[in-house]
Write an enzyme that holds these catalytic residues in place. Structure first.
Site, PDB file in Angstrom:
ATOM      1  N   CYS A 223       1.467 -10.771  -9.041  1.00  0.00           N
ATOM      2  CA  CYS A 223       1.950 -11.817  -9.935  1.00  0.00           C
ATOM      3  C   CYS A 223       0.791 -12.769 -10.252  1.00  0.00           C
ATOM      4  O   CYS A 223       0.030 -13.159  -9.369  1.00  0.00           O
ATOM      5  CB  CYS A 223       3.098 -12.633  -9.381  1.00  0.00           C
TER       6      CYS A 223
ATOM      7  N   ARG B  12      -3.144  -8.400 -11.738  1.00  0.00           N
ATOM      8  CA  ARG B  12      -2.352  -8.816 -10.576  1.00  0.00           C
ATOM      9  C   ARG B  12      -0.939  -8.257 -10.601  1.00  0.00           C
ATOM     10  O   ARG B  12      -0.206  -8.348  -9.611  1.00  0.00           O
ATOM     11  CB  ARG B  12      -2.268 -10.344 -10.516  1.00  0.00           C
TER      12      ARG B  12
ATOM     13  N   GLY C 140       4.579 -15.390  -5.221  1.00  0.00           N
ATOM     14  CA  GLY C 140       4.817 -15.502  -3.776  1.00  0.00           C
ATOM     15  C   GLY C 140       6.206 -14.993  -3.460  1.00  0.00           C
ATOM     16  O   GLY C 140       6.810 -14.257  -4.236  1.00  0.00           O
TER      17      GLY C 140
ATOM     18  N   LYS D 223      -3.544  -5.683  -8.059  1.00  0.00           N
ATOM     19  CA  LYS D 223      -4.878  -5.837  -7.481  1.00  0.00           C
ATOM     20  C   LYS D 223      -4.841  -6.624  -6.185  1.00  0.00           C
ATOM     21  O   LYS D 223      -5.522  -6.294  -5.222  1.00  0.00           O
ATOM     22  CB  LYS D 223      -5.765  -6.552  -8.501  1.00  0.00           C
TER      23      LYS D 223
HETATM   24  C1  AGP Z   1      -8.021  -0.408  -3.479  1.00  0.00           C
HETATM   25  O1  AGP Z   1      -8.343   0.576  -4.393  1.00  0.00           O
HETATM   26  C2  AGP Z   1      -6.642  -0.797  -3.444  1.00  0.00           C
HETATM   27  N1  AGP Z   1      -6.184  -1.191  -4.717  1.00  0.00           N
HETATM   28  C3  AGP Z   1      -6.130  -1.579  -2.260  1.00  0.00           C
HETATM   29  O2  AGP Z   1      -6.031  -0.660  -1.227  1.00  0.00           O
HETATM   30  C4  AGP Z   1      -6.917  -2.811  -1.762  1.00  0.00           C
HETATM   31  O3  AGP Z   1      -8.134  -2.432  -1.214  1.00  0.00           O
HETATM   32  C5  AGP Z   1      -6.064  -3.560  -0.720  1.00  0.00           C
HETATM   33  O4  AGP Z   1      -4.891  -4.024  -1.333  1.00  0.00           O
HETATM   34  C6  AGP Z   1      -6.786  -4.699  -0.055  1.00  0.00           C
HETATM   35  O5  AGP Z   1      -7.137  -5.689  -0.967  1.00  0.00           O
HETATM   36  P1  AGP Z   1      -8.193  -6.806  -0.605  1.00  0.00           P
HETATM   37  O6  AGP Z   1      -9.483  -6.142  -0.341  1.00  0.00           O
HETATM   38  O7  AGP Z   1      -8.222  -7.681  -1.817  1.00  0.00           O
HETATM   39  O8  AGP Z   1      -7.673  -7.519   0.597  1.00  0.00           O
END
Ligand code: AGP
Length: 615
Positions: A2, A27, A102, A610
């Site tokens: 979000c 997001r 959230g 993301k």
């Molecule tokens: C990666 O390709 C993914 N989209 C996902 O696994 C990501 O690495 C995971 O959500 C952790 O995110 P962060 O590194 O922002 O904490």
């Protein structure tokens, strides 16, 4: 997970909000919506399931005037993606509109209480409960919007970044945050709010990162006021300079952000390494470590916590730290660690790894580790994010904004920083000899050029990808340093092509997964010429003798694998500990081209977001 954006100024809010939503779409893109207050105080709300483009089509048929507005792009948690579940949510009387990033954990209890007072709910979301609660408090106590928001937030459990506007008041926007990010951009007679700084870039470089339990009061013609949720007293406003450029947020001639991010790795790793390998590659320096060197020298154990791709980087980090620091290292999924009652004390160092710095489980894991007395170190990309602000010290990977949902340049940045950290701590602890430091640091310094070389394989992989685009299952195999590389290669393929793929330690394959092998199931084997090369050759033979097809990633000049494997992709030769950095390049490209061949949206794959700011 979000994205929210808001604007108050003299420009048409709609245009700024739509552009902001597009920048935040990484997001979440299940639905989008906007609430606008025009200069007569009339409120217009437009919402649509799907991407921001759908919202634009719908909104343009209605009223899109006004200089105040809030907007949202959603990654569904409570309630399916639909028009009605899209934000902004509007209170029963139609007076108050709210966007939220959230989760309101006690929404069911609050919803029941409001229902008992005659409130009816249109959506299945937790957010609608919050806007109704604000209205209920405002109506029953005849207080201001600000007081009603504050009172409501005191009753809420969970995480939120919110923006609230009210019909009849084109001059006020209230924002607040707890555990979800919120940035305020301060322009000349205009104010921007957003989940991250990307919608603000190009308008102002003055930003304020709202802290947990703070409320921002944005009133036209008045300076921004920040107050504490808990004691209602004014908080200090810390204006920081934003160091992001518009060019970093654009595709720069590439078809997709993911392809741009794959190809910019030589440049991003140069930025990541800058100033950190010194004295003719005989010394590695990380200020976050050196300022706390006693902690690192006296530490008895390091635990790495992360999620997803960052967790794969952590697995490589474990090998690096064990090899160079000769100390015990554990790797935990943040989501398991936080509920696993970990035993920690002040001799423990917990290192969190996160691209976004906002992943809810990783944030909770480090908060728990701090409570238990551990020293918490953060490896993060997004400057000023929640995780670096909740750690004792840390290192930024400095690879620039990563917009493609599938992580590529952040992964290589994380592995690079973990290599630097292992060398730096190893030196401080006297656990590594000078010759090894020199050898690894020299090769690491050259990694941007090496990766430039590795990227030349792209046309070959593009051709190869056509052979495999119709496979339904893939196996990725690796050993030692490259078992995590195999996991990461499989994750990349799964995320963007929706092909089932499993990463396995190559030798473990014979304990089960080998049953799956037939000529319809390709195996991608990461087999650089390293200490385990002879072992992995046997594993490849085991696959081949069962009719499997093998794509092998091998070191340049390898002359044995091509006699066994069906396809060989060469990567430049580097020291064993750096092979994951180089081997991940053809795996990123393979996943990318297969997904493109299948017509998938590689930057915004289905169901993903993301930054995962919910549990
Ligand atoms: C990666 O390709 C993914 N989209 C996902 O696994 C990501 O690495 C995971 O959500 C952790 O995110 P962060 O590194 O922002 O904490």
């Amino acid at each position: 997970m979000c994205g929210i954006v808001g604007y108050m100024g003299s420009q048409r809010a709609y245009d700024i909000l739509i552009q902001g939503l597009k920048r935040l779409e990484y997001r979440g893109y299940d639905s989008a919506g906007v609430a606008l207050i025009d200069n007569d105080g009339c409120m217009a709300v437009h919402k649509s399931q799907g991407k921001v483009a759908n919202l634009e089509t719908r909104a343009q048929a209605g009223n899109i005037g006004g200089n105040l507005g809030i907007a949202h792009t959603r990654w569904a948690t409570h309630g399916e993606p639909s028009d009605v579940n899209a934000h902004p949510h509007v209170s029963q009387s139609g007076e108050i509109a709210l966007v939220h990033n959230g989760t309101i954990e006690n929404y069911a209890v609050l919803k029941q209480a409001l229902a008992d007072h005659g409130y009816e709910f249109k959506s299945e979301t937790d957010t609608e409960v919050l806007v109704q609660l604000i209205e209920y408090i405002k109506h029953t106590t005849s207080c201001s919007l600000l007081d009603a928001v504050r009172e409501a937030l005191l009753q809420v459990e969970g995480a939120y970044a919110i923006a609230v506007v009210e019909k009849g008041d084109p001059d006020t926007m209230i924002v607040a945050r707890k555990s979800s990010p919120l940035v305020i951009g301060v322009g000349d007679n205009e104010t921007f709010i957003a989940s991250d700084a990307t919608p603000i870039v190009g308008y102002t470089d003055k930003v304020i990162y709202l802290k947990d339990n703070e409320i921002g009061v944005i009133r036209r013609g008045e300076p921004l006021k920040v107050i504490s949720l808990t004691d209602n007293k004014p908080s200090d406003v810390d204006i920081q300079q934003l160091k992001l450029s518009l060019a970093q947020l654009e595709k720069g001639g590439y078809d997709t952000f993911m392809l741009k991010e794959i190809f910019e790795q030589p440049a991003t790793l140069r930025d990541c390494l800058r100033g950190r390998i010194v004295d003719n590659s005989s010394h590695v320096t990380l200020s976050g470590v050196e300022l706390n060197k006693d902690r690192f020298i006296n530490a008895e154990r390091i635990t790495l916590v992360a999620c997803g791709t960052s967790w794969h980087a952590a697995l490589i980090g474990k090998r690096l730290i064990q090899d160079f620091c000769k100390m015990p290292v554990e790797v935990e999924y943040a989501s398991e660690f936080r509920y696993g009652n970990p035993v920690l004390n002040d001799k423990d160092i917990v290192i969190s790894i996160s691209q976004s710095g906002e992943t809810a489980d990783t944030l909770a894991a480090i908060q728990l580790a701090r409570e238990k007395g551990a020293f918490v170190y953060g490896i993060c990309n997004v400057v000023g994010a929640s995780i670096p602000r909740n750690t004792d010290s840390g290192t930024y990977i400095h690879v620039g904004p990563e917009i493609g949902v599938a992580s590529t340049k952040a992964f290589t940045g994380q592995v690079t920083v973990l290599t630097l950290l292992a060398l730096c701590v190893g030196q401080l602890r006297g656990a590594i000899d000078d010759e090894t430091v020199k050898k690894v640091a020299t090769a690491l310094n050259e990694i941007p050029d090496t990766i430039e070389e590795a990227l030349k394989v792209a046309p070959e992989i593009k051709t190869l990808s056509r052979v495999f685009s119709y496979a339904h299952n893939f196996l990725y195999l690796g050993r030692g340093y490259n078992y995590p590389t195999a996991l990461e290669g499989a994750l990349k393929l799964k995320e963007i092509s929706y092909i089932h793929a499993e990463g396995y330690p190559a030798a473990e394959m014979k304990h089960g997964p080998i049953a799956l092998i037939d000529h319809d199931m390709p195996s991608v084997v990461i087999a650089p010429t390293d200490s385990l090369y002879d072992k992995i050759i046997s594993n490849v033979q085991q696959v081949k003798s069962r009719g499997g097809t093998v794509v092998a990633i091998v070191s340049k000049g390898n002359s044995t694998m091509n006699k066994i494997a069906d396809f060989c992709i060469e990567i430049p030769d580097v020291p064993e500990c750096l092979t994951p950095l180089v081997a991940s390049i053809p795996l990123q490209l393979l996943a990318y081209y297969i997904a493109v061949n299948k017509g998938k949206d590689v930057d915004q794959p289905r169901n993903l977001a993301k930054s995962v700011t919910v549990e």
